[in-house]
Design a protein around this motif. Sequence first.
Motif, PDB file in Angstrom:
ATOM      1  N   TRP A 114       0.846  -1.178   0.000  1.00 32.94           N
ATOM      2  CA  TRP A 114       0.000   0.000   0.000  1.00 32.94           C
ATOM      3  C   TRP A 114       0.888   1.238   0.000  1.00 32.94           C
ATOM      4  N   VAL A 115       0.545   2.219  -0.830  1.00 31.49           N
ATOM      5  CA  VAL A 115       1.336   3.440  -0.956  1.00 31.49           C
ATOM      6  C   VAL A 115       0.407   4.646  -1.000  1.00 31.49           C
ATOM      7  N   SER A 116       0.784   5.688  -0.274  1.00 24.48           N
ATOM      8  CA  SER A 116       0.103   6.979  -0.359  1.00 24.48           C
ATOM      9  C   SER A 116       1.150   8.005  -0.774  1.00 24.48           C
ATOM     10  N   LEU A 117       0.876   8.735  -1.857  1.00 26.30           N
ATOM     11  CA  LEU A 117       1.836   9.709  -2.397  1.00 26.30           C
ATOM     12  C   LEU A 117       1.244  11.112  -2.402  1.00 26.30           C
ATOM     13  N   ASN A 118       1.972  12.048  -1.838  1.00 23.62           N
ATOM     14  CA  ASN A 118       1.627  13.464  -1.912  1.00 23.62           C
ATOM     15  C   ASN A 118       2.769  14.174  -2.618  1.00 23.62           C
ATOM     16  N   ILE A 119       2.442  14.874  -3.685  1.00 21.12           N
ATOM     17  CA  ILE A 119       3.430  15.584  -4.479  1.00 21.12           C
ATOM     18  C   ILE A 119       3.191  17.084  -4.305  1.00 21.12           C
ATOM     19  N   ASP A 120       4.196  17.776  -3.773  1.00 23.67           N
ATOM     20  CA  ASP A 120       4.089  19.225  -3.547  1.00 23.67           C
ATOM     21  C   ASP A 120       2.797  19.587  -2.814  1.00 23.67           C
ATOM     22  N   GLY A 121       2.427  18.756  -1.820  1.00 22.05           N
ATOM     23  CA  GLY A 121       1.264  19.037  -0.983  1.00 22.05           C
ATOM     24  C   GLY A 121      -0.061  18.522  -1.497  1.00 22.05           C
ATOM     25  N   GLU A 122      -0.080  17.876  -2.666  1.00 21.16           N
ATOM     26  CA  GLU A 122      -1.324  17.378  -3.240  1.00 21.16           C
ATOM     27  C   GLU A 122      -1.280  15.854  -3.338  1.00 21.16           C
ATOM     28  N   GLN A 123      -2.316  15.187  -2.794  1.00 20.31           N
ATOM     29  CA  GLN A 123      -2.350  13.731  -2.874  1.00 20.31           C
ATOM     30  C   GLN A 123      -2.616  13.307  -4.315  1.00 20.31           C
ATOM     31  N   VAL A 124      -1.714  12.472  -4.854  1.00 16.47           N
ATOM     32  CA  VAL A 124      -1.855  12.031  -6.237  1.00 16.47           C
ATOM     33  C   VAL A 124      -2.150  10.542  -6.354  1.00 16.47           C
ATOM     34  N   PHE A 125      -1.914   9.780  -5.276  1.00 22.36           N
ATOM     35  CA  PHE A 125      -2.197   8.351  -5.315  1.00 22.36           C
ATOM     36  C   PHE A 125      -2.324   7.815  -3.905  1.00 22.36           C
ATOM     37  N   SER A 126      -3.268   6.913  -3.723  1.00 19.29           N
ATOM     38  CA  SER A 126      -3.398   6.187  -2.471  1.00 19.29           C
ATOM     39  C   SER A 126      -4.038   4.850  -2.806  1.00 19.29           C
ATOM     40  N   GLY A 127      -3.267   3.780  -2.626  1.00 22.07           N
ATOM     41  CA  GLY A 127      -3.806   2.469  -2.945  1.00 22.07           C
ATOM     42  C   GLY A 127      -2.711   1.428  -3.002  1.00 22.07           C
ATOM     43  N   PHE A 128      -3.074   0.257  -3.511  1.00 19.35           N
ATOM     44  CA  PHE A 128      -2.130  -0.844  -3.599  1.00 19.35           C
ATOM     45  C   PHE A 128      -1.397  -0.819  -4.934  1.00 19.35           C
ATOM     46  N   LEU A 129      -0.112  -1.101  -4.875  1.00 13.25           N
ATOM     47  CA  LEU A 129       0.688  -1.334  -6.074  1.00 13.25           C
ATOM     48  C   LEU A 129       1.162  -2.781  -5.992  1.00 13.25           C
ATOM     49  N   ASN A 130       1.068  -3.497  -7.101  1.00 14.30           N
ATOM     50  CA  ASN A 130       1.465  -4.896  -7.150  1.00 14.30           C
ATOM     51  C   ASN A 130       2.867  -5.052  -7.730  1.00 14.30           C
ATOM     52  N   ALA A 131       3.484  -6.185  -7.434  1.00 14.56           N
ATOM     53  CA  ALA A 131       4.789  -6.488  -8.011  1.00 14.56           C
ATOM     54  C   ALA A 131       4.671  -6.382  -9.528  1.00 14.56           C
ATOM     55  N   GLY A 132       5.648  -5.750 -10.154  1.00 14.98           N
ATOM     56  CA  GLY A 132       5.634  -5.584 -11.598  1.00 14.98           C
ATOM     57  C   GLY A 132       4.977  -4.291 -12.065  1.00 14.98           C
ATOM     58  N   GLU A 133       4.167  -3.669 -11.211  1.00 15.58           N
ATOM     59  CA  GLU A 133       3.578  -2.378 -11.575  1.00 15.58           C
ATOM     60  C   GLU A 133       4.649  -1.298 -11.473  1.00 15.58           C
ATOM     61  N   LYS A 134       4.417  -0.204 -12.176  1.00 16.35           N
ATOM     62  CA  LYS A 134       5.375   0.902 -12.163  1.00 16.35           C
ATOM     63  C   LYS A 134       4.590   2.201 -12.094  1.00 16.35           C
ATOM     64  N   ARG A 135       5.023   3.089 -11.215  1.00 10.17           N
ATOM     65  CA  ARG A 135       4.388   4.407 -11.097  1.00 10.17           C
ATOM     66  C   ARG A 135       5.486   5.458 -11.043  1.00 10.17           C
ATOM     67  N   SER A 136       5.347   6.486 -11.857  1.00 10.11           N
ATOM     68  CA  SER A 136       6.333   7.570 -11.903  1.00 10.11           C
ATOM     69  C   SER A 136       5.682   8.878 -11.487  1.00 10.11           C
ATOM     70  N   VAL A 137       6.409   9.661 -10.681  1.00 16.68           N
ATOM     71  CA  VAL A 137       5.932  10.980 -10.272  1.00 16.68           C
ATOM     72  C   VAL A 137       7.087  11.969 -10.332  1.00 16.68           C
ATOM     73  N   THR A 138       6.748  13.230 -10.512  1.00 19.38           N
ATOM     74  CA  THR A 138       7.742  14.297 -10.509  1.00 19.38           C
ATOM     75  C   THR A 138       7.224  15.421  -9.621  1.00 19.38           C
ATOM     76  N   ALA A 139       8.107  15.929  -8.766  1.00 15.47           N
ATOM     77  CA  ALA A 139       7.744  17.017  -7.853  1.00 15.47           C
ATOM     78  C   ALA A 139       8.716  18.170  -8.024  1.00 15.47           C
ATOM     79  N   LYS A 140       8.227  19.372  -7.761  1.00 17.40           N
ATOM     80  CA  LYS A 140       9.102  20.541  -7.782  1.00 17.40           C
ATOM     81  C   LYS A 140       9.760  20.758  -6.430  1.00 17.40           C
ATOM     82  N   GLN A 141       9.030  20.424  -5.330  1.00 17.21           N
ATOM     83  CA  GLN A 141       9.552  20.714  -3.995  1.00 17.21           C
ATOM     84  C   GLN A 141       9.694  19.495  -3.105  1.00 17.21           C
ATOM     85  N   GLN A 142       8.649  18.647  -3.048  1.00 17.63           N
ATOM     86  CA  GLN A 142       8.744  17.511  -2.130  1.00 17.63           C
ATOM     87  C   GLN A 142       7.835  16.360  -2.535  1.00 17.63           C
ATOM     88  N   ILE A 143       8.275  15.172  -2.142  1.00 10.22           N
ATOM     89  CA  ILE A 143       7.479  13.960  -2.262  1.00 10.22           C
ATOM     90  C   ILE A 143       7.279  13.453  -0.840  1.00 10.22           C
TER      91      ILE A 143
END
Length: 102
Positions: free
Chosen positions: A29-58
């Motif tokens: 389970w992963v919850s991601l906030n990029i520059d203060g905004e939640q962009v993902f919250s849920g399960f990631l499975n083996a083999g899945e890939k998720r990419s994010v880019t932030a200007k200030q913080q992850i």
Amino acid sequence: PPELSTAAPAVSPQTSALSMVITPRATCWVSLNIDGEQVFSGFLNAGEKRSVTAKQQIALKVGDAGAFVYTLNGREGKPLGAPGEVVSARITLATIQQFVTP
């Protein structure tokens, strides 16, 4: 006439963004906030890939730190914790070196 120096300054270029690629080795389970905004919250499975880019913080929370595998700006990320451990982390340009392998 005065000499002109053509030597480049000894300052390494500063990266202006954070790029993270997540590729878990098992379901987690992963919850991601990029520059203060939640962009993902849920399960990631083996083999899945998720990419994010932030200007200030992850900011992230991981439900199984042992399964969480990632890169930051193209460099391998250090383990965030043990299998089954819930871990929160805040990654910024100032702290990125704490999260990547040398």
